[in-house]
Design an enzyme around this catalytic site. Sequence first.
Site, PDB file in Angstrom:
ATOM      1  N   CYS A  86      -8.709  -1.204 -33.656  1.00  0.00           N
ATOM      2  CA  CYS A  86      -8.956  -2.911 -33.706  1.00  0.00           C
ATOM      3  C   CYS A  86     -10.120  -2.784 -34.670  1.00  0.00           C
ATOM      4  CB  CYS A  86      -9.479  -3.285 -32.250  1.00  0.00           C
ATOM      5  SG  CYS A  86      -9.513  -5.167 -32.270  1.00  0.00           S
ATOM      6  N   HIS A 126      -4.639  -2.161 -28.594  1.00  0.00           N
ATOM      7  CA  HIS A 126      -5.620  -1.152 -27.913  1.00  0.00           C
ATOM      8  C   HIS A 126      -4.925  -0.198 -27.006  1.00  0.00           C
ATOM      9  CE1 HIS A 126      -9.493  -3.308 -28.933  1.00  0.00           C
ATOM     10  NE2 HIS A 126      -8.578  -4.278 -29.064  1.00  0.00           N
ATOM     11  N   GLU A 181      -6.341   1.929 -25.095  1.00  0.00           N
ATOM     12  CA  GLU A 181      -7.025   2.497 -24.084  1.00  0.00           C
ATOM     13  C   GLU A 181      -6.831   1.180 -23.156  1.00  0.00           C
ATOM     14  OE1 GLU A 181      -8.048   1.013 -26.706  1.00  0.00           O
ATOM     15  OE2 GLU A 181      -9.765  -0.446 -26.635  1.00  0.00           O
TER      16      GLU A 181
END
Lengths: 219, 743
Positions: A91, A192, A194
């Site tokens: 990002c 993302h 994560e």
Amino acid sequence: MPSGNFKVGIIIFPGTNCNIETKKAVESAGFEAEYIWYEEKGKAKRFGAVIIPGGFSYGDYLRAGKMAVFSPVMEDIIEMSEKGNPILGICNGFQILCESKVLPGTLLMNIGTKFICKWVELEVVDNQTPFTCAIEKGERIKMPIAHKFGNYFYEDESPNVVFRYVINPNGSKDSIAGISNAKKNVVGLMPHPERASFKFLGSEDGMKIFRSLKKWLKE
Amino acid sequence: MLTSEEIERIKKLIGREPTSDEVMIFDAMWSEHASYKSSKLHLRKLPRESDKVIFGFGENAGVVKLKDDSLIAFKIESHNHPSYIEPYSGAATGVGGIIRDVLCVSARPIALADFLCFGNIKDRKMKYLCERVVDGISDYGNSVGVPVVRGQTLFYGFFDHNIIVNVMCVGKVPEGVKLISSKPSKKGKLIYIGGKTGRDGIGGASMASQSFEGDLSEKKPAVQIGDPFTEKCLIEAILEILSSPDIDVIAMQDMGAAGLLNSSSELASKGGFGAKIDVSRVPKRQPLLPIEFLLSESQERMLLVAEEKHFPKIKEIAQKWGLDCEIIGELTDTGLYEVFDGEKKVISLPISAIVDSAPVYDRPQRKPSWIDSLRAVAPEKFPPPKNKEDAFLKVITSPNFAGKKFIFEQYDWGVLGQTCSAPGGDAAIIKLNKMRSFNEYVSSEEENSIAIAISLDGNPLYSFVDPYVGAILTVAEGIRNISCVGAEPIAITDNLNFGNPENPEVMWEFVKTIEGMERALKEFGIPVVSGNVSFYNEYEGVSIPPLPVVGTIGEIFPFRSVPKSFFDPGSFVIAVGKIFPQLAGSLYIYVNFEKVGGILPEPDFELEKKLFSFIRYVVSEGIVDSAHDVSEGGIVPAIFECAVSGVFSPSGREVGVKIKKNFIKDEQRWDLFVFSECYPLYIVSVKPENLEKFISLCGENGIPYQVIGETVESDIFEVESIFSFKISELRKAWEESLARELE
């Protein structure tokens, strides 16, 4: 390039805001992870791989990722990228890598001019990178996006595409969600991983990115 | 504005005529916003204690202890007035302010929820206000890295001149970090940390304590300007300071309404101290007068109390994060609030006069003249619409029921990696990661992990028709919502939005609301631990309807999995609770006949309580796949929501549903059942293999239920012999209508 160094550095700029969950995901994949403060020159080079997590470095003032380019830690990143160390920008991290020309192209405002936060499906186009080597080519994985400036654009030379959106959410050229440099050691993506690394979050697909890195460093 | 009686009171307290600066000080400190002078007397009735409450009123945020000893801080605040005048900055700074309230008790802010009400959506100004408020929340919340995990956005003509912007923040005290009070236990230096002070927001507290009249543009300078980047750095700096073993912070307070003046005087007074401040040492953007230093509501500033020896270390951390940090004064034993500009003393007042001596009003109350005619509206007298499909479509695509994806996709709901479901469900579920330090989670997944559920609710139609029952239902709704995700309620925070308290009819509504909340909280055994009152939501003599907004926190322990919406075809759709016609204050009547009224029955408290724990049990044990309570819109719209809300989950999709007519007791009056907002009533989905177990549990516990439909593979949403749609088309209409209306 297996280095056997399983320490991952996670860079923090003022305004970085995805470092906590990124560190957890990386550690859960079996790495030792440590933060690197953006002023700590030289530290990054001690790590086997480096991740620039998401957020709003310097509040994204001037332009998303622009201010971070001039920070001491980026000199290390550029050096490491040339040496072939695995580097991942997520990002805002992707935006920073583009702004500092480690990766080609740029990230424009989303076509609808609004911030978009939602689950998307990605196709893994290239599995020859340190961050996709444990994923099948053509495999579809789910992760959330959360950005206002994720509309990838390039002008002349087309980049090496690593991830493509199955349904283009933001106007990105060729539905590009993530790319790498020519050497393929530096990868940037807008979604993302994560946030999709644990079952309770709704998807564990993101963990595949970090497991790929494990495999890459081992082999 | 101070009244002439209040000026007299000041003269008596200080024994002389106040100077013009002193008048400004009292005007801010005794404002409704800062002193709660009209509400205090009544607020005392609400239950505030339980064995889980660690911090309650009087602190910057309420703090409760969960079963695994995690400390959760939360509070709600309004930014109604500034958001109407300058929607972007007004809403953004509302987010910033409530984040700092939670940070103040040493919690890391981990979730936000917003409750917004605008006027008629057809009005161009409202489209603009809605867009800019959402932009403000989105830009600030996203950048500061705190997820917006739940929200409600409503549009009613009541709010044409006074919009509602309430934001709730939830935080968690990192393991190993000490909880910090706003009450200093000993003296110390007053340390300023954060952004610089400028001229923005002067008079903000007073502005939020006045009704609107005529041209509002001159009030713009009273709206603060936010900088989320500085706030993010402030969060990290404060948490880093608090987790440094060699720094001892005695107390902390953020500079919110009435800025430095309010924060420093309140903090000192709570500890029984006086305070001495030198404004020449306050970091500034521009030259300011002493009174401007005191009243500026520049954002992203906090006040710490610590001994001088800790200052160098505090300043070092602040500078690392690019923040200003200075000792600007100290706590004293003088009992005075003294302000210096360098050597020159500019203010000296007894601290008790400004902080504790604001008048407490028992304002007159009168039952509104119009309320009986409102209750005389008999919803069952409205003829059932001839076009049934159309009536249903109207409800589910009305802006108050329509899918809010257009709004919540602009909020980063996933940052921090703890959000278990995108917004749109009954309650947000946040799985709490244990923290190894202020910015590190423990990486292994523990066996007994814990999650919290967050709901934020308010219903202006119910509260308008009957403020007493409306308040009961608002409290109940929050607990129903968190029960649907398997959570046990712990405590609430409340934001009471009302008109002009000097109007006896508004005061009557306020008191009835408090009485309703008191009744519900006592029945359900949960306390209120923090909150806010916003009065003077009035424009040229017309007040908004009473609107209590309640934020409910629950815990899920042990946390196992996230309940789904209707997911698999072939499940039974079961209504759990009582089915009866209930259209008072209903969305169906409002949307189809443009009327509000009727008599809202009190809920059956015994059944309500039984259902909270029953629903919680069947959800957490996985006996039902999903649970959703019937609220605005009624029974069939609630079933529709169950069928479509899965689309926001990563692997979700809409599911077809066939609903039987067995719950429609009178087919001629199908409308009384299809749109009934009866309560308490839940819709659950049960797999065939769990049906027997479910039914026997209902029997054992005396729970009324009725199997009213099934989920199917085909693209259908039908109510037997009433109407039939394609679920994919309905979903599209529901999902897209809000974005289209706002264009």
